[in-house]
Scaffold this active site. Structure first.
Site, PDB file in Angstrom:
ATOM      1  N   ARG A 295       0.832  -1.208   0.000  1.00 53.17           N
ATOM      2  CA  ARG A 295       0.000   0.000   0.000  1.00 53.17           C
ATOM      3  C   ARG A 295       0.858   1.247   0.000  1.00 53.17           C
ATOM      4  O   ARG A 295       0.418   2.317   0.417  1.00 53.17           O
ATOM      5  CB  ARG A 295      -0.925   0.009   1.219  1.00 53.17           C
ATOM      6  CG  ARG A 295      -0.195  -0.144   2.541  1.00 53.17           C
ATOM      7  CD  ARG A 295      -1.138  -0.098   3.707  1.00 53.17           C
ATOM      8  NE  ARG A 295      -0.452  -0.369   4.948  1.00 53.17           N
ATOM      9  CZ  ARG A 295      -0.805   0.124   6.123  1.00 53.17           C
ATOM     10  NH1 ARG A 295      -1.823   0.955   6.202  1.00 53.17           N
ATOM     11  NH2 ARG A 295      -0.156  -0.187   7.215  1.00 53.17           N
TER      12      ARG A 295
ATOM     13  N   ASP B  12      -6.353  -4.002   0.158  1.00 51.15           N
ATOM     14  CA  ASP B  12      -6.886  -2.997  -0.750  1.00 51.15           C
ATOM     15  C   ASP B  12      -5.893  -1.882  -1.038  1.00 51.15           C
ATOM     16  O   ASP B  12      -6.194  -0.943  -1.779  1.00 51.15           O
ATOM     17  CB  ASP B  12      -8.184  -2.404  -0.191  1.00 51.15           C
ATOM     18  CG  ASP B  12      -8.013  -1.806   1.205  1.00 51.15           C
ATOM     19  OD1 ASP B  12      -6.867  -1.581   1.628  1.00 51.15           O
ATOM     20  OD2 ASP B  12      -9.041  -1.581   1.879  1.00 51.15           O
ATOM     21  N   GLY B  13      -4.721  -1.968  -0.427  1.00 50.84           N
ATOM     22  CA  GLY B  13      -3.698  -0.957  -0.682  1.00 50.84           C
ATOM     23  C   GLY B  13      -3.946   0.375   0.000  1.00 50.84           C
ATOM     24  O   GLY B  13      -3.250   1.353  -0.275  1.00 50.84           O
TER      25      GLY B  13
ATOM     26  N   ARG C 247       5.538  10.272   4.364  1.00 50.12           N
ATOM     27  CA  ARG C 247       6.548  10.072   5.399  1.00 50.12           C
ATOM     28  C   ARG C 247       7.926   9.989   4.758  1.00 50.12           C
ATOM     29  O   ARG C 247       8.057   9.714   3.557  1.00 50.12           O
ATOM     30  CB  ARG C 247       6.252   8.801   6.193  1.00 50.12           C
ATOM     31  CG  ARG C 247       6.229   7.528   5.346  1.00 50.12           C
ATOM     32  CD  ARG C 247       5.832   6.317   6.149  1.00 50.12           C
ATOM     33  NE  ARG C 247       5.944   5.090   5.357  1.00 50.12           N
ATOM     34  CZ  ARG C 247       5.744   3.868   5.837  1.00 50.12           C
ATOM     35  NH1 ARG C 247       5.415   3.712   7.107  1.00 50.12           N
ATOM     36  NH2 ARG C 247       5.876   2.817   5.055  1.00 50.12           N
TER      37      ARG C 247
ATOM     38  N   ARG D  35      14.976  -2.908   3.931  1.00 53.48           N
ATOM     39  CA  ARG D  35      14.764  -3.709   5.135  1.00 53.48           C
ATOM     40  C   ARG D  35      15.591  -4.992   5.091  1.00 53.48           C
ATOM     41  O   ARG D  35      16.125  -5.355   4.049  1.00 53.48           O
ATOM     42  CB  ARG D  35      13.278  -4.098   5.234  1.00 53.48           C
ATOM     43  CG  ARG D  35      12.333  -2.925   5.026  1.00 53.48           C
ATOM     44  CD  ARG D  35      11.166  -3.310   4.109  1.00 53.48           C
ATOM     45  NE  ARG D  35      10.366  -2.127   3.764  1.00 53.48           N
ATOM     46  CZ  ARG D  35       9.423  -1.632   4.544  1.00 53.48           C
ATOM     47  NH1 ARG D  35       9.128  -2.234   5.670  1.00 53.48           N
ATOM     48  NH2 ARG D  35       8.775  -0.550   4.192  1.00 53.48           N
TER      49      ARG D  35
ATOM     50  N   ASP E 197      10.717  -7.939   7.790  1.00 54.08           N
ATOM     51  CA  ASP E 197      10.361  -6.960   6.758  1.00 54.08           C
ATOM     52  C   ASP E 197      10.025  -5.608   7.367  1.00 54.08           C
ATOM     53  O   ASP E 197       9.798  -4.638   6.626  1.00 54.08           O
ATOM     54  CB  ASP E 197       9.207  -7.462   5.899  1.00 54.08           C
ATOM     55  CG  ASP E 197       7.997  -7.880   6.719  1.00 54.08           C
ATOM     56  OD1 ASP E 197       8.121  -8.884   7.435  1.00 54.08           O
ATOM     57  OD2 ASP E 197       6.949  -7.210   6.661  1.00 54.08           O
ATOM     58  N   ASN E 198      10.019  -5.513   8.696  1.00 54.78           N
ATOM     59  CA  ASN E 198       9.780  -4.235   9.377  1.00 54.78           C
ATOM     60  C   ASN E 198      11.035  -3.703  10.055  1.00 54.78           C
ATOM     61  O   ASN E 198      10.945  -2.792  10.879  1.00 54.78           O
ATOM     62  CB  ASN E 198       8.672  -4.392  10.431  1.00 54.78           C
ATOM     63  CG  ASN E 198       7.314  -4.672   9.813  1.00 54.78           C
ATOM     64  OD1 ASN E 198       7.054  -4.303   8.681  1.00 54.78           O
ATOM     65  ND2 ASN E 198       6.441  -5.324  10.553  1.00 54.78           N
TER      66      ASN E 198
ATOM     67  N   ASP F  37       7.584   1.366  10.096  1.00 51.50           N
ATOM     68  CA  ASP F  37       6.387   0.528   9.979  1.00 51.50           C
ATOM     69  C   ASP F  37       5.640   0.390  11.300  1.00 51.50           C
ATOM     70  O   ASP F  37       5.467  -0.702  11.842  1.00 51.50           O
ATOM     71  CB  ASP F  37       6.750  -0.847   9.407  1.00 51.50           C
ATOM     72  CG  ASP F  37       7.120  -0.770   7.941  1.00 51.50           C
ATOM     73  OD1 ASP F  37       6.938   0.302   7.343  1.00 51.50           O
ATOM     74  OD2 ASP F  37       7.612  -1.767   7.388  1.00 51.50           O
TER      75      ASP F  37
END
Length: 472
Positions: free
Chosen positions: A82, A114-115, A165, A172, A241-242, A251
């Protein structure tokens, strides 16, 4: 606003070219003016507004692909489901920052999503990223917030939003895992070289640049988590992945800040087994680094990787000790494990608020112990602690200066989940004044802000131990 596109130059194996899909009747409702000035972003320029809102189609915008270990299980292909990386902004001193839009719409990595982002999670990320920055913890930061009339469905229909942001990088641990486990050695080589050139240039002069880079990642991660533990922050979703390669906190999802001290505390209502409980964060950081080490195994020997990982615990303990020494107003080397345990035991037994208790300790004087004693039930235990504490702290330094330094290490204000909840409820009704009021104190959390002192109060009973969802 001039954008660089350095990551785009790595080639299509690293991303999918995307664009922002504007929300229905979206509005720009908040601008981080100090950050905009630092980044030379002019919000009075119509081009800037059109770029961030998605009205202007910018070539080379992209969504990154990566993998990740999520709650212990490996997901071989994830990515920005997203988010859209618009490019990189260059500051006057030559530093680069990614400009990223969260909630930008469907991408090839959205999977069943839904992104989109909802206003609730976007406000929470705006508040916490600015608060973490004010605490001195490396973090992504919020540049601008958009709301809309578009319904986005989570547990219930919510208002859609987008968050602009920035971060020094959005690369990552999962980027390395993706190319390593998919056997894309050429791309992994390119990623290593890109990170060395753009994010770890100081390592290029070392005899073994990749080893130096890996060691740097280990130490940065240790510093980050030590700081989390010191301020009582729980990330909630510590998947690989964070985790940023630069030790920046990124994240933000179901995060929280410690209220009553409890190492077993879990803020994420989806973390049923407590994998990412507050007290487990240091060990999870090392676990994640072990996952990353596997992705470096084509370049470094097992001994090199193991020796690098051994530096993690030493650095974390050293940095945590330094932070807690400052919070307790002690001279270097005076903090003992026994003294800290005594203090945390009192906080726990008395049910004191973690942040407020350290702030209270900053104001206690040897001549006036009642400042603390009047706040506890077991005055005898607290008196014993103070005797031990003063034997460590009374080292000839001016006590007023020590207290002043403690007040700079112990924030008066903390982002409590109930405050975020009330702020969000108001914003969903179109009232952003509570959001701006809370943001103002969180941006300068060590100041007194007497006009907002109610925001420093411990949570009411209903607001304690609120669990939060990922909301996306």
């Amino acid at each position: 606003m001039f954008l660089h596109h350095r990551f785009h130059g790595l080639g299509p194996a690293f991303y999918s070219e995307e664009r922002i899909k504007p929300l229905n009747e979206q509005r720009l409702v908040e601008i981080n003016e100090p950050l905009a000035q630092f980044l030379n972003v002019d919000f009075k320029d119509p081009t800037t507004l059109d770029t961030l809102s998605g009205e202007l189609d910018i070539p080379k915008c992209l969504s990154m692909v990566y993998a990740g270990h999520q709650f212990g299980g490996f997901s071989p292909k994830l990515g920005d489901g997203r988010g859209v990386l618009l490019g990189e902004l260059e500051t006057q001193n030559g530093d680069f920052y990614d400009l990223h839009i969260k909630g930008a719409g469907l991408t090839p990595f959205s999977r069943m999503g839904d992104g989109r982002a909802v206003l609730r999670s976007s406000i929470r990320e705006y508040l916490v990223s600015e608060y973490m920055h004010a605490l001195g913890i490396p973090s992504s930061r919020a540049l601008a917030l958009y709301d809309s009339t578009q319904a986005v469905y989570r547990e219930r229909p919510e208002l859609g939003a987008m968050l602009a942001r920035v971060a020094k990088t959005h690369i990552r641990f999962g980027h390395f895992e993706y190319f390593y486990y998919s056997g894309k050695t050429d791309e992994l080589d390119a990623l290593m070289q890109y990170c060395l050139e753009h994010h770890f240039p100081h390592c290029l002069d070392e005899e073994l640049p990749i080893l130096s880079m890996f060691q740097d990642i280990v130490l940065r991660t240790a510093n980050m988590i030590a700081h989390w533990q010191a301020v009582g922050f729980q990330h909630g979703v510590m998947n690989t992945d964070n985790f940023s390669i630069l030790g920046e906190t990124i994240d933000y999802g179901p995060y929280g800040f410690m209220e009553e001290y409890d190492p077993s505390w879990v803020c994420n209502h989806s973390d049923h087994e407590g994998r990412y409980a507050f007290g487990r964060q240091p060990s999870v950081g090392l676990w994640n680094l072990n996952c990353l080490a596997r992705s470096f195994s084509n370049y470094l020997t097992r001994d090199q990787l193991v020796d690098s990982l051994k530096q993690y615990e030493t650095r974390l303990e050293m940095h945590f000790s330094r932070l807690m020494t400052d919070k307790m107003g002690l001279s270097k080397g005076a903090l003992t494990e026994e003294l800290l345990k005594e203090w945390l035991a009192i906080i726990t037994k008395e049910g004191l608020d973690y942040t407020s208790a350290f702030r209270l300790l900053s104001t206690v004087s040897k001549a006036s112990p009642a400042t603390l004693l009047d706040e506890v039930v077991d005055r005898s235990a607290a008196s014993e602690f103070l005797d031990h504490y003063w034997s460590q702290r009374d080292d000839g330094r001016d006590q007023n200066e020590v207290s002043a330094s403690m007040l700079k290490a112990n924030p008066k204000f903390v982002l409590r989940n109930y405050l975020a909840h009330e702020t969000i409820e108001s914003a969903e009704q179109g009232n952003y004044l509570p959001f701006r009021k809370l943001l103002s104190v969180l941006s300068k959390p060590f100041d007194e802000h007497e006009e907002c002192k109610e925001l420093a109060m411990p949570s009411p009973e209903w607001g304690k131990r609120l669990e939060v969802s990922c909301s996306s």
